[in-house]
Design a protein around this motif. Structure first.
Motif, PDB file in Angstrom:
ATOM      1  N   GLU A  80     -15.077  59.582 -16.221  1.00 42.71           N
ATOM      2  CA  GLU A  80     -13.642  59.731 -16.413  1.00 42.71           C
ATOM      3  C   GLU A  80     -13.046  60.905 -15.638  1.00 42.71           C
ATOM      4  O   GLU A  80     -11.836  61.093 -15.631  1.00 42.71           O
ATOM      5  N   HIS A  81     -13.913  61.695 -14.976  1.00 42.50           N
ATOM      6  CA  HIS A  81     -13.387  62.728 -14.082  1.00 42.50           C
ATOM      7  C   HIS A  81     -12.831  62.110 -12.803  1.00 42.50           C
ATOM      8  O   HIS A  81     -12.158  62.790 -12.022  1.00 42.50           O
ATOM      9  N   LEU A  82     -13.115  60.828 -12.581  1.00 41.01           N
ATOM     10  CA  LEU A  82     -12.582  60.111 -11.423  1.00 41.01           C
ATOM     11  C   LEU A  82     -11.273  59.434 -11.801  1.00 41.01           C
ATOM     12  O   LEU A  82     -11.098  59.004 -12.943  1.00 41.01           O
ATOM     13  N   PRO A  83     -10.339  59.313 -10.851  1.00 44.35           N
ATOM     14  CA  PRO A  83      -9.156  58.482 -11.125  1.00 44.35           C
ATOM     15  C   PRO A  83      -9.584  57.036 -11.290  1.00 44.35           C
ATOM     16  O   PRO A  83     -10.732  56.669 -10.974  1.00 44.35           O
ATOM     17  N   GLY A  84      -8.685  56.214 -11.791  1.00 45.72           N
ATOM     18  CA  GLY A  84      -9.036  54.827 -12.040  1.00 45.72           C
ATOM     19  C   GLY A  84      -7.970  53.856 -11.585  1.00 45.72           C
ATOM     20  O   GLY A  84      -6.838  54.246 -11.275  1.00 45.72           O
ATOM     21  N   ALA A  85      -8.344  52.582 -11.542  1.00 44.89           N
ATOM     22  CA  ALA A  85      -7.409  51.524 -11.179  1.00 44.89           C
ATOM     23  C   ALA A  85      -7.693  50.299 -12.033  1.00 44.89           C
ATOM     24  O   ALA A  85      -8.859  49.915 -12.196  1.00 44.89           O
ATOM     25  N   VAL A  86      -6.631  49.710 -12.571  1.00 42.46           N
ATOM     26  CA  VAL A  86      -6.734  48.453 -13.310  1.00 42.46           C
ATOM     27  C   VAL A  86      -6.258  47.346 -12.373  1.00 42.46           C
ATOM     28  O   VAL A  86      -5.118  47.373 -11.892  1.00 42.46           O
ATOM     29  N   LEU A  87      -7.132  46.392 -12.097  1.00 42.69           N
ATOM     30  CA  LEU A  87      -6.830  45.339 -11.144  1.00 42.69           C
ATOM     31  C   LEU A  87      -6.260  44.100 -11.836  1.00 42.69           C
ATOM     32  O   LEU A  87      -6.549  43.825 -13.004  1.00 42.69           O
ATOM     33  N   SER A  88      -5.475  43.351 -11.100  1.00 40.16           N
ATOM     34  CA  SER A  88      -5.016  42.058 -11.575  1.00 40.16           C
ATOM     35  C   SER A  88      -6.191  41.097 -11.655  1.00 40.16           C
ATOM     36  O   SER A  88      -7.298  41.392 -11.168  1.00 40.16           O
ATOM     37  N   ARG A 138     -12.850  54.740 -10.497  1.00 40.50           N
ATOM     38  CA  ARG A 138     -13.427  53.792 -11.459  1.00 40.50           C
ATOM     39  C   ARG A 138     -12.495  52.592 -11.537  1.00 40.50           C
ATOM     40  O   ARG A 138     -11.267  52.725 -11.495  1.00 40.50           O
ATOM     41  N   ILE A 139     -13.076  51.422 -11.693  1.00 38.94           N
ATOM     42  CA  ILE A 139     -12.307  50.186 -11.570  1.00 38.94           C
ATOM     43  C   ILE A 139     -12.459  49.335 -12.826  1.00 38.94           C
ATOM     44  O   ILE A 139     -13.568  49.176 -13.359  1.00 38.94           O
ATOM     45  N   TYR A 140     -11.313  48.786 -13.283  1.00 42.21           N
ATOM     46  CA  TYR A 140     -11.263  47.922 -14.463  1.00 42.21           C
ATOM     47  C   TYR A 140     -10.568  46.615 -14.092  1.00 42.21           C
ATOM     48  O   TYR A 140      -9.759  46.559 -13.160  1.00 42.21           O
ATOM     49  N   ASP A 141     -10.905  45.558 -14.858  1.00 41.05           N
ATOM     50  CA  ASP A 141     -10.154  44.323 -14.665  1.00 41.05           C
ATOM     51  C   ASP A 141      -8.918  44.328 -15.561  1.00 41.05           C
ATOM     52  O   ASP A 141      -8.653  45.317 -16.265  1.00 41.05           O
ATOM     53  N   ASN A 142      -8.168  43.246 -15.556  1.00 37.45           N
ATOM     54  CA  ASN A 142      -6.891  43.208 -16.291  1.00 37.45           C
ATOM     55  C   ASN A 142      -7.091  43.090 -17.795  1.00 37.45           C
ATOM     56  O   ASN A 142      -6.121  43.111 -18.554  1.00 37.45           O
ATOM     57  N   LEU A 186     -15.597  47.664 -14.402  1.00 41.31           N
ATOM     58  CA  LEU A 186     -16.314  46.919 -13.374  1.00 41.31           C
ATOM     59  C   LEU A 186     -17.301  47.781 -12.592  1.00 41.31           C
ATOM     60  O   LEU A 186     -18.300  47.279 -12.091  1.00 41.31           O
ATOM     61  N   GLY A 187     -16.994  49.071 -12.479  1.00 41.15           N
ATOM     62  CA  GLY A 187     -17.869  49.951 -11.714  1.00 41.15           C
ATOM     63  C   GLY A 187     -17.084  50.951 -10.895  1.00 41.15           C
ATOM     64  O   GLY A 187     -15.950  51.299 -11.225  1.00 41.15           O
ATOM     65  N   ILE A 188     -17.693  51.392  -9.803  1.00 44.90           N
ATOM     66  CA  ILE A 188     -17.122  52.445  -8.972  1.00 44.90           C
ATOM     67  C   ILE A 188     -16.714  51.857  -7.618  1.00 44.90           C
ATOM     68  O   ILE A 188     -17.466  51.085  -7.003  1.00 44.90           O
ATOM     69  N   GLY A 189     -15.528  52.233  -7.161  1.00 44.94           N
ATOM     70  CA  GLY A 189     -15.054  51.838  -5.838  1.00 44.94           C
ATOM     71  C   GLY A 189     -14.609  53.053  -5.050  1.00 44.94           C
ATOM     72  O   GLY A 189     -14.738  54.193  -5.501  1.00 44.94           O
ATOM     73  N   ARG A 190     -14.081  52.800  -3.880  1.00 45.37           N
ATOM     74  CA  ARG A 190     -13.564  53.872  -3.035  1.00 45.37           C
ATOM     75  C   ARG A 190     -12.237  53.435  -2.436  1.00 45.37           C
ATOM     76  O   ARG A 190     -12.086  52.295  -2.013  1.00 45.37           O
ATOM     77  N   THR A 191     -11.287  54.343  -2.440  1.00 44.34           N
ATOM     78  CA  THR A 191      -9.972  54.039  -1.881  1.00 44.34           C
ATOM     79  C   THR A 191      -9.869  54.597  -0.465  1.00 44.34           C
ATOM     80  O   THR A 191     -10.468  55.625  -0.140  1.00 44.34           O
ATOM     81  N   SER A 192      -9.101  53.918   0.348  1.00 46.29           N
ATOM     82  CA  SER A 192      -8.753  54.438   1.673  1.00 46.29           C
ATOM     83  C   SER A 192      -7.237  54.518   1.750  1.00 46.29           C
ATOM     84  O   SER A 192      -6.527  53.635   1.281  1.00 46.29           O
TER      85      SER A 192
END
Length: 333
Positions: A247-255, A299-303, A308-314
């Motif tokens: 949770e020290h990482l930012p996150g994203a909730v995906l559609s 960190r990545i979540y579904d809707n 879901l796991g860990i990703g990387r943003t560009s």
């Protein structure tokens, strides 16, 4: 069975001993820890279970907290009380002010030479293995950060002499050797010294109050018969959800569509992000070296808020692209 346990390691057990004990108690082969603790020390050991072991590389940089004791007048070959004496000085004196000056010097970014009794490797062998063979090899200094270094309780003596000890609290980055800090404090004061006591009081967001003993874990395993009904552990408060460890990482909730693309290992345009999540407790990481370990990781979540796991943003935020880095198997979500 997937999740995190915060355990209280007793003195006398290696970190690997604790991992083996958890494997036996829970009937789960995939068990690992996020940072070794000396066999003679007690304190917090963060254990990852099942698919949570895939997240260990993203949890290792958490800051650590310790309560330690330094003994003045004798140094040892292991830098702790269990080693053989290599230097002893019975006639010396330094003042409280001298000691405070030493504590100040060792705050911030400092260099340490790792001890021979460490888990670092030299040409494929652990240093402690070489030390047991009576061998010593050259070790390069490493930079670490000491965020806090303070005496505990009523510590002032006026003058310090042979056999006096100082109890202190330290908050530091990953890779800091407290036994080496104790020896370095003595060297600064021109006095032999060694570490005579150590307990790890904190790992990232977790403190001793959060820790579970192996006996408590064993009682839970007996009560819920976890070896045959592993899913029961999910009902216990002792098992921490996997994503809490990152949770020290930012996150994203995906559609829904974005999550499907991510699950199949494809990059996901930022337009498929339904919500961005702020990092929690980032200051507890104390990142001390490699920004690539956090940097643009996410960190990545579904809707349906499944992790879901860990990703990387560009390029970050709107207009960016999310790429999978380490996804969790579908059955663990």
């Amino acid at each position: 069975m997937d999740g995190i346990l915060v355990l209280l390691k007793p003195p006398g057990m290696t970190s690997h001993d604790v991992v083996d004990a958890v494997r036996r108690l829970l009937g789960e082969r995939r068990v690992g820890h996020t940072g070794t603790l000396d066999p003679g020390a007690a304190g917090i050991l963060v254990i990852c279970i099942g698919n949570a072991t895939r997240l260990i590389p993203f949890m290792e940089d958490c800051i650590k907290g310790y309560r330690a004791e330094v003994w003045f007048g004798r140094s040892t070959d292991t830098q702790d009380a269990g080693g053989e004496t290599v230097a002893e000085l019975r006639e010396f004196a330094f003042t409280d002010e001298d000691l405070l000056a030493a504590l100040t010097v060792f705050q911030g970014e400092v260099e340490q030479i790792p001890p021979m009794v460490s888990a670092l490797k030299h040409e494929g062998q652990r240093l402690y293995t070489l030390a047991r063979q009576g061998k010593t090899v050259e070790r390069k200094p490493r930079k670490v950060k000491i965020f806090q270094l303070e005496p505990v309780g009523s510590w002032r003596r006026g003058e310090w002499h042979y056999g006096d000890t100082l109890l202190f609290d330290v908050v530091c980055s990953k890779g800091t050797y407290i036994r080496t800090l104790c020896q370095d404090l003595g060297e600064y004061l021109q006095v032999p010294s060694h570490m005579s006591f150590l307990v790890r009081t904190r790992v990232g967001r977790w403190s001793l109050q959060d820790a579970l003993t192996l006996e408590e874990l064993a009682a839970a395993a007996d009560e819920f018969d976890l070896k045959t009904e592993a899913s029961s552990l999910s009902n216990l408060s002792v098992l921490i959800p996997m994503d809490v460890g990152v949770e020290h990482l930012p996150g994203a909730v995906l559609s829904k569509r974005g999550a499907e693309r991510m699950r199949h290992g494809s990059s996901v345009p930022a337009e498929y992000v339904e919500k961005w999540l702020e990092p929690t407790d980032f200051e507890l990481m104390g990142v001390a070296g490699d920004p690539s370990l956090t940097g643009d990781l996410i960190r990545i979540y579904d809707n349906q808020d499944r992790f879901l796991g860990i990703g990387r943003t560009s390029r970050g935020g709107a207009g960016g692209i999310l790429r999978p880095v380490r996804l969790l198997p579908a059955e663990s979500r």
